[in-house]
Design an enzyme around this catalytic site. Structure first.
Site, PDB file in Angstrom:
ATOM      1  N   LYS A  57       0.815  -1.219   0.000  1.00 55.70           N
ATOM      2  CA  LYS A  57       0.000   0.000   0.000  1.00 55.70           C
ATOM      3  C   LYS A  57       0.845   1.265   0.000  1.00 55.70           C
ATOM      4  O   LYS A  57       2.028   1.254   0.263  1.00 55.70           O
ATOM      5  CB  LYS A  57      -0.996  -0.046   1.159  1.00 55.70           C
ATOM      6  CG  LYS A  57      -2.159  -0.994   0.789  1.00 55.70           C
ATOM      7  CD  LYS A  57      -3.346  -0.903   1.681  1.00 55.70           C
ATOM      8  CE  LYS A  57      -4.457  -1.797   1.068  1.00 55.70           C
ATOM      9  NZ  LYS A  57      -5.459  -2.167   2.039  1.00 55.70           N
ATOM     10  N   ARG A  63      -3.335 -10.023   4.813  1.00 61.98           N
ATOM     11  CA  ARG A  63      -3.741 -10.196   3.410  1.00 61.98           C
ATOM     12  C   ARG A  63      -2.629  -9.635   2.526  1.00 61.98           C
ATOM     13  O   ARG A  63      -2.326  -8.442   2.613  1.00 61.98           O
ATOM     14  CB  ARG A  63      -5.052  -9.422   3.191  1.00 61.98           C
ATOM     15  CG  ARG A  63      -5.587  -9.418   1.771  1.00 61.98           C
ATOM     16  CD  ARG A  63      -6.821  -8.502   1.700  1.00 61.98           C
ATOM     17  NE  ARG A  63      -7.384  -8.469   0.353  1.00 61.98           N
ATOM     18  CZ  ARG A  63      -6.922  -7.697  -0.625  1.00 61.98           C
ATOM     19  NH1 ARG A  63      -5.901  -6.904  -0.438  1.00 61.98           N
ATOM     20  NH2 ARG A  63      -7.511  -7.722  -1.820  1.00 61.98           N
TER      21      ARG A  63
HETATM   22  N1  PMM Z   1      -7.625  -3.698   0.404  1.00 60.69           N
HETATM   23  C1  PMM Z   1      -7.855  -3.871  -0.908  1.00 60.69           C
HETATM   24  C2  PMM Z   1      -8.805  -4.798  -1.351  1.00 60.69           C
HETATM   25  N2  PMM Z   1      -9.505  -5.562  -0.473  1.00 60.69           N
HETATM   26  N3  PMM Z   1      -9.964  -6.164   1.751  1.00 60.69           N
HETATM   27  C3  PMM Z   1      -9.757  -5.994   3.060  1.00 60.69           C
HETATM   28  N4  PMM Z   1     -10.433  -6.746   3.948  1.00 60.69           N
HETATM   29  N5  PMM Z   1      -8.856  -5.083   3.538  1.00 60.69           N
HETATM   30  C4  PMM Z   1      -8.140  -4.282   2.704  1.00 60.69           C
HETATM   31  O1  PMM Z   1      -7.379  -3.429   3.206  1.00 60.69           O
HETATM   32  C5  PMM Z   1      -8.333  -4.439   1.308  1.00 60.69           C
HETATM   33  C6  PMM Z   1      -9.269  -5.401   0.856  1.00 60.69           C
HETATM   34  C7  PMM Z   1      -7.089  -3.057  -1.898  1.00 60.69           C
HETATM   35  O2  PMM Z   1      -5.853  -3.624  -2.171  1.00 60.69           O
HETATM   36  P1  PMM Z   1      -5.474  -4.342  -3.562  1.00 60.69           P
HETATM   37  O3  PMM Z   1      -6.373  -3.785  -4.633  1.00 60.69           O
HETATM   38  O4  PMM Z   1      -4.061  -3.925  -3.750  1.00 60.69           O
HETATM   39  O5  PMM Z   1      -5.643  -5.798  -3.381  1.00 60.69           O
END
Ligand code: PMM
Length: 288
Positions: free
Chosen positions: A225, A265
């Protein structure tokens, strides 16, 4: 309170004796850090299986980018992206999470074998989401995000980011519980980078103990991030690209595991899988 107590367990999911690793498969052309790479079903399923081989405990499948300014995909397109990948991974015995703000996508993903619903709007984007999750009995990730309808950066102003995120998550958890989702199936997530700047993210990570006070297992999603780019760039430099933030991501994974996170994650699994295993070994040594 020991880390073991903080980590908690989520009813309906396997139990892990350490912080779990959730690998990310974004079936999108435009996600922030890996958009376009796993857009094809076969490539996405293979990527999910590869991540399990590298130590992922769950795989989070999403078909809609939430990057700031992204426009929403329509329901049919989201279903077309997500469901075959969920089916492909679940049929191989993978514990699949579906990353969606749509009840219809959650419902069909659960029917296709998903075990967990991950909603970045915390059940706010679609009024049918909470009833669908409650009826299915699936566990539910409630993430904090003020601006789900209008792009990622709205209302990112806080007097006390930790107190406000805790209070707002508490309100969402209450709504989810009142909607019939069992308390032992609710996971909370501070939503790093979602209507938060780099400083907000760092302050939240420094106070995970306060998020534990909500009494639910905690998911931390720091992977690649923006705040990591800021930290790595230093005051004058330019941030490294997202895919050069995996070592920093693994560092956050170790720290989150040490602070009792239930799961992290991440996009690149191997380093984080090592990080959470080392954190567990140190925790074990402390107990001796
Ligand atoms: N961040 C993204 C997508 N899904 N889900 C949860 N639970 N928490 C998050 O912080 C989160 C998420 C965005 O990140 P990406 O598009 O780089 O995967």
């Amino acid at each position: 309170m020991s880390n073991q107590n903080r980590r908690g367990q989520v009813a309906g999911l396997p139990e892990w004796d350490r912080c779990a690793v959730m690998g990310v498969v974004n079936v999108t052309p435009d996600s922030f850090s890996d958009g376009g790479r796993w857009f094809d079903t076969t490539a996405a399923v293979k990527h999910g299986l590869d991540m399990v081989g590298e130590g992922a405990d769950l795989v989070d499948v999403g078909g809609e980018s939430t990057r700031p300014g992204a426009t929403r995909v329509d329901e049919g397109e989201e279903l077309k992206r997500v469901i075959p990948v969920v089916k492909g991974l679940a049929s191989e015995g993978v514990t699949v999470s579906v990353d969606t703000m749509r009840a219809s996508v959650a419902e069909q993903a659960l029917a296709a074998g998903a075990a967990l619903v991950n909603d970045v709007s915390g059940g706010l984007a679609d009024p049918a989401m909470i009833p669908v999750v409650a009826a299915s009995g699936a566990p539910f990730v409630v993430m904090h995000w003020r601006g789900f309808l209008e792009g990622g950066n709205v209302k990112g102003v806080y007097d006390d980011v930790v107190r406000e995120v805790v209070d707002e998550l508490h309100a969402r958890v209450e709504a989810v519980r009142e909607g019939g989702v069992a308390p032992d199936r609710i996971v909370v997530d501070p939503g790093l980078g979602f209507s938060k700047n780099a400083e907000h993210d760092l302050v939240l990570l420094a106070h995970l103990d306060r998020l534990h006070g909500l009494g639910h297992p905690l998911l931390v999603a720091a992977s690649r991030k923006r705040f990591l780019g800021r930290v790595l760039a230093g005051p004058e430099g330019s941030p490294p690209p997202a895919r050069e933030r995996d070592a920093a991501t693994a560092a956050v994974s170790a720290l989150a595991a040490q602070q009792g996170a239930w799961a992290v994650r991440v996009h690149e699994v191997r380093a984080t899988a090592d990080a959470v295993r080392v954190a567990r070994a140190i925790e074990g040594a402390r107990e001796r």
